[in-house]
Scaffold this motif. Structure first.
Motif, PDB file in Angstrom:
ATOM      1  N   UNK A   1      55.674  43.012  66.639  1.00 46.61           N
ATOM      2  CA  UNK A   1      56.119  42.688  67.993  1.00 46.61           C
ATOM      3  C   UNK A   1      56.576  41.238  68.018  1.00 46.61           C
ATOM      4  N   UNK A   2      57.785  41.034  68.499  1.00 44.25           N
ATOM      5  CA  UNK A   2      58.335  39.686  68.527  1.00 44.25           C
ATOM      6  C   UNK A   2      58.677  39.229  69.927  1.00 44.25           C
TER       7      UNK A   2
ATOM      8  N   UNK B   1      59.597  31.006  69.015  1.00 46.36           N
ATOM      9  CA  UNK B   1      59.771  32.235  68.248  1.00 46.36           C
ATOM     10  C   UNK B   1      58.385  32.686  67.822  1.00 46.36           C
ATOM     11  N   UNK B   2      57.967  33.854  68.319  1.00 48.00           N
ATOM     12  CA  UNK B   2      56.608  34.322  68.091  1.00 48.00           C
ATOM     13  C   UNK B   2      56.636  35.725  67.483  1.00 48.00           C
TER      14      UNK B   2
ATOM     15  N   UNK C   1      51.390  45.031  69.740  1.00 43.65           N
ATOM     16  CA  UNK C   1      51.242  44.697  71.160  1.00 43.65           C
ATOM     17  C   UNK C   1      49.817  44.279  71.505  1.00 43.65           C
ATOM     18  N   UNK C   2      48.838  44.804  70.792  1.00 44.70           N
ATOM     19  CA  UNK C   2      47.447  44.413  71.044  1.00 44.70           C
ATOM     20  C   UNK C   2      47.242  42.931  70.719  1.00 44.70           C
TER      21      UNK C   2
ATOM     22  N   UNK D   1      61.958  35.128  78.822  1.00 49.28           N
ATOM     23  CA  UNK D   1      61.227  35.736  77.707  1.00 49.28           C
ATOM     24  C   UNK D   1      61.927  37.016  77.306  1.00 49.28           C
ATOM     25  N   UNK D   2      62.157  37.166  76.012  1.00 55.06           N
ATOM     26  CA  UNK D   2      62.736  38.403  75.480  1.00 55.06           C
ATOM     27  C   UNK D   2      61.747  38.970  74.469  1.00 55.06           C
ATOM     28  N   UNK D   3      61.420  40.237  74.629  1.00 56.37           N
ATOM     29  CA  UNK D   3      60.462  40.892  73.747  1.00 56.37           C
ATOM     30  C   UNK D   3      61.153  42.033  73.020  1.00 56.37           C
TER      31      UNK D   3
END
Length: 98
Positions: A3-4, A54-55, A60-61, A88-90
Motif C-alpha cells: 500500500x502506497x 512518499x510512503x 492497509x493494516x 493525499x493519493x493512495x
C-alpha cells in the motif's frame, strides 16, 4: 500487495518551523513502525513551501496502525489547523523489481 501513499503539502511560510519539527517526528516515528517499508519527505527546489511525502506500507493494516500513532495525529492536527494545504493519493502498488 504493498500500500502506497503520496502526499503533497503546501506549507504556510509563517508555520514552516512548526511543520519541519512535526514532519521530522512523523518521519522518524513512521520508519520505526511495523509494516512501514519507506517514508521519504522531499522539499521541492522551485518552491520551498512545497513538500512531497512518499510512503510505502506492507498493507492497509500497517497504514491503519500508522494513523493511530501520536506523530501522525500531530501532523494531521497541524494540517487541520490550516498550517498547510494537503492532497493525499493512495494506491496499491507492486515493486517493479520483484
Amino acid at each position: 500487495m504493498v500500500a502506497g501513499l503520496v502526499v503533497y503539502a503546501s506549507v504556510k511560510e509563517e508555520r514552516m518551523n512548526e511543520f519541519l519539527r512535526l514532519i521530522e517526528a512523523d518521519a522518524v516515528g513512521s520508519r520505526s513502525e511495523p509494516g512501514c517499508l519507506r517514508f521519504d519527505v522531499v522539499q521541492t527546489q522551485d518552491d520551498p513551501s512545497k513538500f512531497i511525502f512518499y510512503e510505502l506500507y506492507t498493507d492497509d493494516a500497517a497504514i491503519a496502525y500508522h494513523q493511530e500513532q501520536k506523530h501522525f495525529t500531530d501532523i494531521v492536527a497541524f494540517f487541520d489547523s490550516g498550517g498547510a494545504e494537503v492532497v493525499v493519493k493512495k494506491a496499491a502498488a507492486k515493486f517493479m523489481t520483484e
